[in-house]
Design a protein around this motif. Structure first.
Motif, PDB file in Angstrom:
ATOM      1  N   PHE A 378       0.851  -1.181   0.000  1.00 10.21           N
ATOM      2  CA  PHE A 378       0.000   0.000   0.000  1.00 10.21           C
ATOM      3  C   PHE A 378       0.890   1.236   0.000  1.00 10.21           C
ATOM      4  CE2 PHE A 378       0.457  -1.780   4.270  1.00 10.21           C
ATOM      5  CZ  PHE A 378       1.005  -0.717   4.984  1.00 10.21           C
ATOM      6  N   THR A 379       0.275   2.386  -0.083  1.00 11.64           N
ATOM      7  CA  THR A 379       1.034   3.642  -0.118  1.00 11.64           C
ATOM      8  C   THR A 379       0.821   4.408   1.177  1.00 11.64           C
ATOM      9  OG1 THR A 379       0.758   3.756  -2.519  1.00 11.64           O
ATOM     10  CG2 THR A 379       1.407   5.787  -1.383  1.00 11.64           C
ATOM     11  N   GLU A 380       1.951   4.767   1.810  1.00  4.21           N
ATOM     12  CA  GLU A 380       1.890   5.539   3.051  1.00  4.21           C
ATOM     13  C   GLU A 380       2.700   6.828   2.874  1.00  4.21           C
ATOM     14  OE1 GLU A 380       3.370   5.429   7.697  1.00  4.21           O
ATOM     15  OE2 GLU A 380       3.603   3.627   6.478  1.00  4.21           O
ATOM     16  N   LYS A 381       2.040   7.967   3.009  1.00  3.77           N
ATOM     17  CA  LYS A 381       2.681   9.270   2.836  1.00  3.77           C
ATOM     18  C   LYS A 381       3.423   9.373   1.501  1.00  3.77           C
ATOM     19  CE  LYS A 381       3.273  10.024   7.811  1.00  3.77           C
ATOM     20  NZ  LYS A 381       4.249  10.258   8.918  1.00  3.77           N
ATOM     21  N   GLY A 382       2.751   8.849   0.473  1.00  2.97           N
ATOM     22  CA  GLY A 382       3.295   8.936  -0.875  1.00  2.97           C
ATOM     23  C   GLY A 382       4.374   7.922  -1.202  1.00  2.97           C
ATOM     24  N   LYS A 383       4.679   7.031  -0.257  1.00  2.68           N
ATOM     25  CA  LYS A 383       5.727   6.040  -0.472  1.00  2.68           C
ATOM     26  C   LYS A 383       5.146   4.628  -0.491  1.00  2.68           C
ATOM     27  CE  LYS A 383      10.047   4.327   1.541  1.00  2.68           C
ATOM     28  NZ  LYS A 383      10.997   4.441   2.697  1.00  2.68           N
ATOM     29  N   ALA A 384       5.556   3.840  -1.475  1.00  2.00           N
ATOM     30  CA  ALA A 384       5.102   2.451  -1.560  1.00  2.00           C
ATOM     31  C   ALA A 384       5.798   1.620  -0.489  1.00  2.00           C
ATOM     32  CB  ALA A 384       5.399   1.883  -2.932  1.00  2.00           C
ATOM     33  N   VAL A 385       5.020   0.919   0.325  1.00  2.97           N
ATOM     34  CA  VAL A 385       5.585   0.111   1.406  1.00  2.97           C
ATOM     35  C   VAL A 385       4.983  -1.283   1.398  1.00  2.97           C
ATOM     36  CG1 VAL A 385       6.024   2.118   2.861  1.00  2.97           C
ATOM     37  CG2 VAL A 385       3.872   0.887   3.087  1.00  2.97           C
ATOM     38  N   ARG A 386       5.646  -2.176   2.147  1.00  2.00           N
ATOM     39  CA  ARG A 386       5.178  -3.559   2.256  1.00  2.00           C
ATOM     40  C   ARG A 386       5.029  -3.944   3.724  1.00  2.00           C
ATOM     41  NH1 ARG A 386       9.427  -7.132  -0.657  1.00  2.00           N
ATOM     42  NH2 ARG A 386      10.874  -5.509   0.025  1.00  2.00           N
ATOM     43  N   ALA A 387       4.019  -4.746   4.004  1.00  2.00           N
ATOM     44  CA  ALA A 387       3.842  -5.305   5.345  1.00  2.00           C
ATOM     45  C   ALA A 387       3.649  -6.810   5.194  1.00  2.00           C
ATOM     46  CB  ALA A 387       2.638  -4.687   6.043  1.00  2.00           C
ATOM     47  N   MET A 388       4.268  -7.584   6.073  1.00  2.00           N
ATOM     48  CA  MET A 388       4.157  -9.032   6.029  1.00  2.00           C
ATOM     49  C   MET A 388       3.021  -9.497   6.943  1.00  2.00           C
ATOM     50  SD  MET A 388       6.471  -9.549   3.899  1.00  2.00           S
ATOM     51  CE  MET A 388       7.353  -8.156   3.195  1.00  2.00           C
ATOM     52  N   ILE A 389       2.323 -10.512   6.495  1.00  2.00           N
ATOM     53  CA  ILE A 389       1.194 -11.066   7.248  1.00  2.00           C
ATOM     54  C   ILE A 389       1.546 -12.496   7.642  1.00  2.00           C
ATOM     55  CG2 ILE A 389      -1.286 -11.431   7.265  1.00  2.00           C
ATOM     56  CD1 ILE A 389      -0.417  -8.525   6.676  1.00  2.00           C
ATOM     57  N   THR A 390       1.570 -12.765   8.945  1.00  2.00           N
ATOM     58  CA  THR A 390       1.950 -14.096   9.412  1.00  2.00           C
ATOM     59  C   THR A 390       0.783 -14.811  10.082  1.00  2.00           C
ATOM     60  OG1 THR A 390       2.746 -13.190  11.518  1.00  2.00           O
ATOM     61  CG2 THR A 390       4.349 -13.407   9.746  1.00  2.00           C
ATOM     62  N   LYS A 391       0.926 -16.142  10.188  1.00  5.54           N
ATOM     63  CA  LYS A 391      -0.105 -16.975  10.818  1.00  5.54           C
ATOM     64  C   LYS A 391       0.328 -17.367  12.228  1.00  5.54           C
ATOM     65  CE  LYS A 391      -0.293 -20.343   7.852  1.00  5.54           C
ATOM     66  NZ  LYS A 391      -0.774 -21.580   7.170  1.00  5.54           N
ATOM     67  N   GLY A 392      -0.515 -18.128  12.889  1.00  7.63           N
ATOM     68  CA  GLY A 392      -0.167 -18.664  14.198  1.00  7.63           C
ATOM     69  C   GLY A 392      -0.636 -17.802  15.350  1.00  7.63           C
ATOM     70  N   LYS A 393      -0.340 -18.291  16.562  1.00  9.26           N
ATOM     71  CA  LYS A 393      -0.789 -17.640  17.788  1.00  9.26           C
ATOM     72  C   LYS A 393      -0.288 -16.210  17.892  1.00  9.26           C
ATOM     73  CE  LYS A 393      -1.013 -18.526  22.775  1.00  9.26           C
ATOM     74  NZ  LYS A 393      -0.575 -19.438  23.873  1.00  9.26           N
ATOM     75  N   ARG A 394       0.960 -15.979  17.462  1.00  8.62           N
ATOM     76  CA  ARG A 394       1.547 -14.646  17.543  1.00  8.62           C
ATOM     77  C   ARG A 394       1.503 -13.915  16.206  1.00  8.62           C
ATOM     78  NH1 ARG A 394       7.193 -16.139  20.423  1.00  8.62           N
ATOM     79  NH2 ARG A 394       7.214 -17.545  18.655  1.00  8.62           N
ATOM     80  N   GLY A 395       0.733 -14.451  15.274  1.00  3.81           N
ATOM     81  CA  GLY A 395       0.662 -13.871  13.942  1.00  3.81           C
ATOM     82  C   GLY A 395      -0.277 -12.682  13.852  1.00  3.81           C
ATOM     83  N   THR A 396      -0.445 -12.169  12.641  1.00  8.56           N
ATOM     84  CA  THR A 396      -1.286 -11.005  12.384  1.00  8.56           C
ATOM     85  C   THR A 396      -2.754 -11.325  12.644  1.00  8.56           C
ATOM     86  OG1 THR A 396       0.267 -10.394  10.628  1.00  8.56           O
ATOM     87  CG2 THR A 396      -1.854  -9.247  10.672  1.00  8.56           C
ATOM     88  N   LYS A 397      -3.418 -10.457  13.415  1.00  5.18           N
ATOM     89  CA  LYS A 397      -4.846 -10.620  13.680  1.00  5.18           C
ATOM     90  C   LYS A 397      -5.619  -9.859  12.588  1.00  5.18           C
ATOM     91  CE  LYS A 397      -4.024 -12.828  17.524  1.00  5.18           C
ATOM     92  NZ  LYS A 397      -2.557 -12.916  17.380  1.00  5.18           N
ATOM     93  N   ILE A 398      -6.457 -10.576  11.857  1.00  6.59           N
ATOM     94  CA  ILE A 398      -7.152  -9.989  10.706  1.00  6.59           C
ATOM     95  C   ILE A 398      -8.658 -10.027  10.905  1.00  6.59           C
ATOM     96  CG2 ILE A 398      -7.493 -10.151   8.201  1.00  6.59           C
ATOM     97  CD1 ILE A 398      -4.853 -11.761   8.111  1.00  6.59           C
ATOM     98  N   THR A 399      -9.312  -8.914  10.646  1.00  3.24           N
ATOM     99  CA  THR A 399     -10.778  -8.882  10.596  1.00  3.24           C
ATOM    100  C   THR A 399     -11.194  -8.190   9.304  1.00  3.24           C
ATOM    101  OG1 THR A 399     -10.900  -6.783  11.815  1.00  3.24           O
ATOM    102  CG2 THR A 399     -11.034  -8.799  13.111  1.00  3.24           C
ATOM    103  N   ILE A 400     -12.216  -8.721   8.682  1.00  2.00           N
ATOM    104  CA  ILE A 400     -12.788  -8.125   7.465  1.00  2.00           C
ATOM    105  C   ILE A 400     -14.284  -8.001   7.676  1.00  2.00           C
ATOM    106  CG2 ILE A 400     -13.144  -8.352   4.974  1.00  2.00           C
ATOM    107  CD1 ILE A 400     -10.600 -10.010   4.829  1.00  2.00           C
ATOM    108  N   GLY A 401     -14.783  -6.779   7.619  1.00  2.00           N
ATOM    109  CA  GLY A 401     -16.212  -6.560   7.848  1.00  2.00           C
ATOM    110  C   GLY A 401     -16.649  -6.945   9.237  1.00  2.00           C
ATOM    111  N   GLY A 402     -15.737  -6.791  10.215  1.00  2.00           N
ATOM    112  CA  GLY A 402     -16.067  -7.103  11.606  1.00  2.00           C
ATOM    113  C   GLY A 402     -15.930  -8.564  11.971  1.00  2.00           C
ATOM    114  N   LYS A 403     -15.503  -9.421  11.049  1.00  2.00           N
ATOM    115  CA  LYS A 403     -15.367 -10.853  11.327  1.00  2.00           C
ATOM    116  C   LYS A 403     -13.911 -11.291  11.160  1.00  2.00           C
ATOM    117  CE  LYS A 403     -20.061 -12.026   9.832  1.00  2.00           C
ATOM    118  NZ  LYS A 403     -20.881 -12.861   8.900  1.00  2.00           N
ATOM    119  N   LYS A 404     -13.498 -12.238  11.994  1.00  2.05           N
ATOM    120  CA  LYS A 404     -12.155 -12.777  11.877  1.00  2.05           C
ATOM    121  C   LYS A 404     -11.960 -13.403  10.504  1.00  2.05           C
ATOM    122  CE  LYS A 404     -11.277 -13.835  16.766  1.00  2.05           C
ATOM    123  NZ  LYS A 404     -10.959 -14.923  17.722  1.00  2.05           N
ATOM    124  N   ALA A 405     -10.794 -13.213   9.930  1.00  3.29           N
ATOM    125  CA  ALA A 405     -10.535 -13.733   8.586  1.00  3.29           C
ATOM    126  C   ALA A 405      -9.106 -14.251   8.478  1.00  3.29           C
ATOM    127  CB  ALA A 405     -10.789 -12.649   7.553  1.00  3.29           C
TER     128      ALA A 405
END
Length: 433
Positions: A378-405
């Protein structure tokens, strides 16, 4: 002559009779194993949570070994995390029935903790476990990032190197201490990285200058671009035996000044050599043990398993049950002097710096999603950046439309609030509309 002929005929008949009896006995044993397992349900106990290498290997073996065990039992994978694998080890060794229906994959260090840490929470004699074998044998390395100016192990002794690690007794931390003690290096350890993904990203963005504990198989299968692009320098092999593909990379055993130090180094390097070991509790009938060990090696040579492993980027370099049992026995036979040196390293009071977390949240629209949700752009303050998404207990917590995904549901165009630490870091949360 007739008398001699009669004796020969009698002897020949006796030999055939013995052979027939032996063959019948062998067949009876095979049939008894098959009869026992037929229609039964067994378990593959995995001492870690879903996600991660041990879980992958445990489920892979469970899925394929059942075809090679006489009677073809149903082997169901079951995760039993807790105490860094101690909970599963105590259950399998002391609670599960000694019938050959409960198999397990163990953390490569867990069964040595009783010896090394004098851990009283482990009421298990590892030398008496039934070792089925290991799915792979690893050679770990210390590596440096190509932009750091640290190109050789000698540079680590003069310029120093900073690595990331998860904790004071994590493998990477212990390997750094080993090298500092026997190799004359100056490696500084920064704690607080949840796992290897975070350490690798920190290395790429210049937060740390290297890593100690990266497996050669992982480099070849998962980070081949680092090799082809000359992004990393291979500094030293951390193993009991030198890898044939790395003849010119320094070997930690060469730094041992005497037999005691050599034994001490093997205490730390043997777990890597054992890779991903599988076992059953003591007391399983001998004929079932033989069948399980044979099935384990047959499964690892099965084209279906190998194809499955390739898809998951899992290295398969099998070790037999006998080979693993020998390694365990050798470590437990280490001299008191070698154990004293090893225990001094794991109980070191050295104060280690901990990384400072600096999470913040940005509201963005996802420009792109890579590798089935493992990476978002995505773009943050005009700069293209990357974020990594991980799984597992300590991984990234994701919700889409208010539901876990799951991360596979992330798509370009989603409006998300991303909590992370900046470009090339792991996202803590993704809250998307």
């Amino acid at each position: 002559m007739k008398y001699l002929q009669k004796i020969r005929l009698f002897a020949t008949a006796a030999v055939f009779a013995v052979a027939a009896t032996a063959g019948a006995g062998s067949s009876a044993k095979a049939d008894s194993v098959s009869d026992f397992y037929k229609g039964k349900k067994g378990a593959m106990i995995i001492g870690s949570s879903v996600g991660g290498g041990y879980n992958q290997y445990g489920r892979l073996i469970a899925r394929h070994i059942q075809r090679h065990i006489p009677g073809k039992p149903d082997i169901v994978p079951k995760n039993q995390p807790g105490g860094s694998g101690r909970k599963a080890l105590n259950y399998v060794a002391n609670v599960a029935k000694a019938d050959g229906l409960t198999l397990s994959i163990i953390g490569r260090n867990t069964h040595f903790d009783k010896l090394l840490f004098e851990d009283k929470s482990i009421d298990v004699d590892a030398t008496k476990l039934i070792w089925l074998g290991s799915a792979n044998s690893e050679v770990s390395l210390c590596v440096s990032w190509h932009t750091t100016g640290i190109n050789t192990l000698k540079d680590v002794g003069t310029k120093g190197m900073t690595i990331g690690s998860s904790g004071p007794t994590a493998t990477d931390t212990l390997m750094a201490r080993l090298l500092n003690q026997v190799g004359g290096t100056k490696i500084k350890v920064i704690l607080g990285y949840p796992g290897s993904t975070e350490v690798h990203l920190a290395m790429e963005r210049g937060e740390v200058t290297g890593r100690c504990g990266l497996g050669w198989d992982s480099i070849v299968s998962r980070y081949a671009k680092w090799l082809s692009g000359k992004k990393i320098n291979l500094l030293v092999q951390l193993a009991s035996e030198k890898h044939p593909e790395l003849p010119n990379v320094p070997f930690i055993m060469d730094f041992a000044r005497n037999d005691t130090e050599r034994q001490m180094l093997k205490i730390f390097t043997t777990p890597n050599q054992m890779g991903r070991p599988f076992y059953a509790r003591a007391g399983v009938p001998a004929d079932r043990v033989k069948a399980l060990q044979k099935a384990f090696m047959a499964a690892l040579a099965d084209p279906k398993l190998l194809a499955d492993a390739k898809k998951q980027h899992l290295a398969i370099t099998p070790l037999s049950g006998e080979a693993v049992a020998k390694m365990v026995s050798e470590v437990y036979s280490s001299s008191p002097e070698a154990l004293k040196l090893a225990r001094a390293i794991v109980t070191s009071k050295e104060k280690l710096e901990r990384r400072k977390e600096n999470y913040y949240t940005v509201n963005v629209t996802l420009d792109d999603v890579k590798s089935k949700g493992k990476e978002v752009r995505f773009t943050e303050k005009g700069k293209a950046v990357r974020a990594m998404i991980t799984k597992g207990k300590r991984g990234t917590k994701i919700t889409i439309g208010g539901k876990k995904a799951k991360r596979g549901k992330l798509k370009a165009g989603l409006a998300c609030a991303v909590t992370y630490e900046g470009d090339l870091t792991v996202a803590k949360t993704m809250v998307c509309k």
